[in-house]
Design a protein around this motif. Structure first.
Motif, PDB file in Angstrom:
ATOM      1  N   ILE A 129      -0.751   6.572  10.892  1.00 34.43           N
ATOM      2  CA  ILE A 129      -1.175   5.168  10.846  1.00 34.43           C
ATOM      3  C   ILE A 129      -1.260   4.712  11.809  1.00 34.43           C
ATOM      4  CG2 ILE A 129      -0.004   3.289   9.900  1.00 34.43           C
ATOM      5  CD1 ILE A 129       1.906   5.117   8.087  1.00 34.43           C
ATOM      6  N   ASP A 130      -2.504   4.270  12.477  1.00 34.36           N
ATOM      7  CA  ASP A 130      -2.879   3.708  13.683  1.00 34.36           C
ATOM      8  C   ASP A 130      -2.973   2.179  13.599  1.00 34.36           C
ATOM      9  OD1 ASP A 130      -3.737   3.069  16.047  1.00 34.36           O
ATOM     10  OD2 ASP A 130      -5.275   4.602  16.010  1.00 34.36           O
ATOM     11  N   LEU A 131      -1.933   1.604  14.244  1.00 34.21           N
ATOM     12  CA  LEU A 131      -1.873  -0.042  13.988  1.00 34.21           C
ATOM     13  C   LEU A 131      -2.509  -0.728  15.167  1.00 34.21           C
ATOM     14  CD1 LEU A 131       1.749  -0.448  12.749  1.00 34.21           C
ATOM     15  CD2 LEU A 131      -0.391  -0.426  11.479  1.00 34.21           C
ATOM     16  N   PHE A 188      -3.685  11.846   5.046  1.00 34.74           N
ATOM     17  CA  PHE A 188      -4.172  10.668   5.030  1.00 34.74           C
ATOM     18  C   PHE A 188      -4.257  10.102   6.383  1.00 34.74           C
ATOM     19  CE2 PHE A 188       0.543   9.858   4.669  1.00 34.74           C
ATOM     20  CZ  PHE A 188       0.693   9.068   5.789  1.00 34.74           C
ATOM     21  N   GLU A 189      -5.453   9.016   6.622  1.00 41.03           N
ATOM     22  CA  GLU A 189      -5.545   8.388   7.974  1.00 41.03           C
ATOM     23  C   GLU A 189      -6.001   6.944   7.728  1.00 41.03           C
ATOM     24  OE1 GLU A 189      -8.421   9.736  10.701  1.00 41.03           O
ATOM     25  OE2 GLU A 189      -7.352  11.681  10.842  1.00 41.03           O
ATOM     26  N   ARG A 190      -5.177   6.149   8.363  1.00 41.39           N
ATOM     27  CA  ARG A 190      -5.573   4.809   8.509  1.00 41.39           C
ATOM     28  C   ARG A 190      -5.745   4.488   9.993  1.00 41.39           C
ATOM     29  NH1 ARG A 190      -5.170   0.926   4.112  1.00 41.39           N
ATOM     30  NH2 ARG A 190      -5.646   2.147   2.571  1.00 41.39           N
ATOM     31  N   THR A 215       0.797  -1.306  -0.044  1.00 42.46           N
ATOM     32  CA  THR A 215      -0.027   0.045  -0.076  1.00 42.46           C
ATOM     33  C   THR A 215       0.843   1.183  -0.016  1.00 42.46           C
ATOM     34  OG1 THR A 215      -1.804  -1.040   1.502  1.00 42.46           O
ATOM     35  CG2 THR A 215      -1.800   1.222   1.357  1.00 42.46           C
ATOM     36  N   LEU A 216       0.600   2.217  -0.547  1.00 39.27           N
ATOM     37  CA  LEU A 216       0.863   3.620  -0.782  1.00 39.27           C
ATOM     38  C   LEU A 216      -0.085   4.658  -0.257  1.00 39.27           C
ATOM     39  CD1 LEU A 216       3.285   5.693  -1.703  1.00 39.27           C
ATOM     40  CD2 LEU A 216       2.224   5.435  -3.842  1.00 39.27           C
ATOM     41  N   LEU A 217       0.533   5.309   0.898  1.00 42.91           N
ATOM     42  CA  LEU A 217      -0.203   6.179   1.526  1.00 42.91           C
ATOM     43  C   LEU A 217       0.270   7.769   0.996  1.00 42.91           C
ATOM     44  CD1 LEU A 217      -1.127   4.817   5.007  1.00 42.91           C
ATOM     45  CD2 LEU A 217      -2.535   4.914   2.934  1.00 42.91           C
ATOM     46  N   LEU A 218       0.010   8.596   0.284  1.00 44.65           N
ATOM     47  CA  LEU A 218       0.322   9.839  -0.098  1.00 44.65           C
ATOM     48  C   LEU A 218      -0.424  11.306   0.475  1.00 44.65           C
ATOM     49  CD1 LEU A 218       0.626   9.471  -3.944  1.00 44.65           C
ATOM     50  CD2 LEU A 218       2.432   9.483  -2.168  1.00 44.65           C
ATOM     51  N   ALA A 219       0.284  12.171   0.942  1.00 49.59           N
ATOM     52  CA  ALA A 219      -0.121  13.370   1.514  1.00 49.59           C
ATOM     53  C   ALA A 219       0.844  14.506   0.668  1.00 49.59           C
ATOM     54  CB  ALA A 219      -0.094  13.430   2.990  1.00 49.59           C
ATOM     55  N   ILE A 220       0.442  14.943  -0.274  1.00 48.30           N
ATOM     56  CA  ILE A 220       0.737  16.026  -0.880  1.00 48.30           C
ATOM     57  C   ILE A 220      -0.027  17.425  -0.837  1.00 48.30           C
ATOM     58  CG2 ILE A 220       1.864  16.942  -3.028  1.00 48.30           C
ATOM     59  CD1 ILE A 220       2.404  13.931  -3.847  1.00 48.30           C
ATOM     60  N   LEU A 221       0.166  18.252   0.151  1.00 49.78           N
ATOM     61  CA  LEU A 221      -0.852  19.387   0.328  1.00 49.78           C
ATOM     62  C   LEU A 221      -1.953  18.934   0.630  1.00 49.78           C
ATOM     63  CD1 LEU A 221       0.253  21.558  -2.667  1.00 49.78           C
ATOM     64  CD2 LEU A 221       0.984  22.052  -0.328  1.00 49.78           C
ATOM     65  N   SER A 222      -2.057  17.791   1.579  1.00 45.16           N
ATOM     66  CA  SER A 222      -3.119  17.391   2.019  1.00 45.16           C
ATOM     67  C   SER A 222      -2.825  16.254   3.272  1.00 45.16           C
ATOM     68  CB  SER A 222      -3.820  16.388   0.753  1.00 45.16           C
ATOM     69  OG  SER A 222      -3.146  15.108   0.424  1.00 45.16           O
ATOM     70  N   PHE A 266       8.792  18.592   4.861  1.00 41.16           N
ATOM     71  CA  PHE A 266       8.014  19.455   5.324  1.00 41.16           C
ATOM     72  C   PHE A 266       6.653  19.223   5.490  1.00 41.16           C
ATOM     73  CE2 PHE A 266      11.263  21.657   2.459  1.00 41.16           C
ATOM     74  CZ  PHE A 266      11.512  22.683   3.227  1.00 41.16           C
ATOM     75  N   GLY A 267       6.373  17.925   6.187  1.00 38.10           N
ATOM     76  CA  GLY A 267       5.252  17.503   6.509  1.00 38.10           C
ATOM     77  C   GLY A 267       5.407  16.640   7.802  1.00 38.10           C
ATOM     78  N   GLY A 268       4.329  16.071   8.355  1.00 39.74           N
ATOM     79  CA  GLY A 268       4.373  15.189   9.509  1.00 39.74           C
ATOM     80  C   GLY A 268       3.621  14.156   9.592  1.00 39.74           C
ATOM     81  N   GLN A 269       4.286  13.086  10.286  1.00 41.22           N
ATOM     82  CA  GLN A 269       3.282  11.607  10.012  1.00 41.22           C
ATOM     83  C   GLN A 269       3.269  11.071  11.590  1.00 41.22           C
ATOM     84  OE1 GLN A 269       4.286   8.728   7.097  1.00 41.22           O
ATOM     85  NE2 GLN A 269       5.551  10.238   6.033  1.00 41.22           N
ATOM     86  N   THR A 270       2.434  10.270  12.132  1.00 38.02           N
ATOM     87  CA  THR A 270       2.252   9.790  13.278  1.00 38.02           C
ATOM     88  C   THR A 270       2.081   8.349  13.160  1.00 38.02           C
ATOM     89  OG1 THR A 270       1.661  11.913  14.449  1.00 38.02           O
ATOM     90  CG2 THR A 270       1.119   9.585  15.328  1.00 38.02           C
ATOM     91  N   ILE A 271       2.809   7.445  13.596  1.00 34.29           N
ATOM     92  CA  ILE A 271       2.502   6.004  13.627  1.00 34.29           C
ATOM     93  C   ILE A 271       2.276   5.553  14.950  1.00 34.29           C
ATOM     94  CG2 ILE A 271       3.511   3.832  13.113  1.00 34.29           C
ATOM     95  CD1 ILE A 271       5.301   5.315  10.908  1.00 34.29           C
TER      96      ILE A 271
END
Length: 192
Positions: A113-115, A90-92, A81-88, A133-138
């Motif tokens: 990404i919530d496992l 995503f949430e799982r 799976t590919l999750l993209l956030a370009i100027l936007s 220039f973005g952020g992700q939380t796992i």
């Protein structure tokens, strides 16, 4: 293999059988049949189980065990799976199938990404996370084992304790952040 070892449940359990019982326990918890504490205790025991008898005892009091856990056959991992956030963004979150390979990319965006409530379809999972220039939380459940191979350049790439429950899925998180962040946290499941 002797017939008596099959009858008394001493046949060795495999990864696919442990994953099936983990999914059955997750179903039972989501239906309110198990409290979160009991669910997490049984889940840890399921991942540590070495025989099919141990797995059977963990789910014997739950409905549909015979049809779910003994359906046979090898379960294939979910597709990459590919999750993209370009100027936007995503949430799982919630109940979803974790693939063997997951790639997440955030450019001037973010994602989660919530496992914790997800179904693992493979005992080993590779997550490639890139944030520019973005952020992700796992968010990781307490029982999984994790190896982190990521780096931050003018940004951050979190590192958490690697040890989980023996036999639980092993997650390898790789990648980098450039003027961004990849936040990795172990978090307990909420009581419903």
């Amino acid at each position: 293999m002797s017939t008596s070892s099959r009858q008394n449940g001493s046949t060795r359990a495999g990864d696919a059988e442990r994953i099936q019982v983990a999914q059955l326990l997750t179903d039972a918890a989501s239906q309110g049949r198990l409290s979160m504490d009991e669910y997490e205790q049984r889940l840890a025991k399921a991942y540590a189980a070495t025989t099919q008898g141990e797995l059977s005892r963990l789910s014997a009091d739950l409905p549909d065990f015979a049809t779910t856990a003994n359906c046979g056959g090898i379960r294939k991992p979910a597709p990459s799976t590919l999750l993209l956030a370009i100027l936007s963004g995503f949430e799982r979150r919630g109940r979803w199938n974790v693939p063997k390979r997951l790639t997440s990319f955030a450019l001037f965006g973010g994602g989660v990404i919530d496992l914790r409530y997800a179904d693992f379809t493979s005992p080993e999972v590779d997550i490639h996370s890139i944030s520019i220039f973005g952020g992700q939380t796992i968010l990781l459940p307490p029982e999984v084992n994790v190896a982190i191979r990521g780096h931050g350049v003018m940004g951050s790439f979190d590192h958490v304790g690697e040890q989980g429950t023996p036999g639980a899925p092993c997650i390898t998180i790789r990648g980098f952040s450039l003027w961004g962040s990849v936040g990795i946290k172990r978090k307990k499941r909420k009581n419903s």
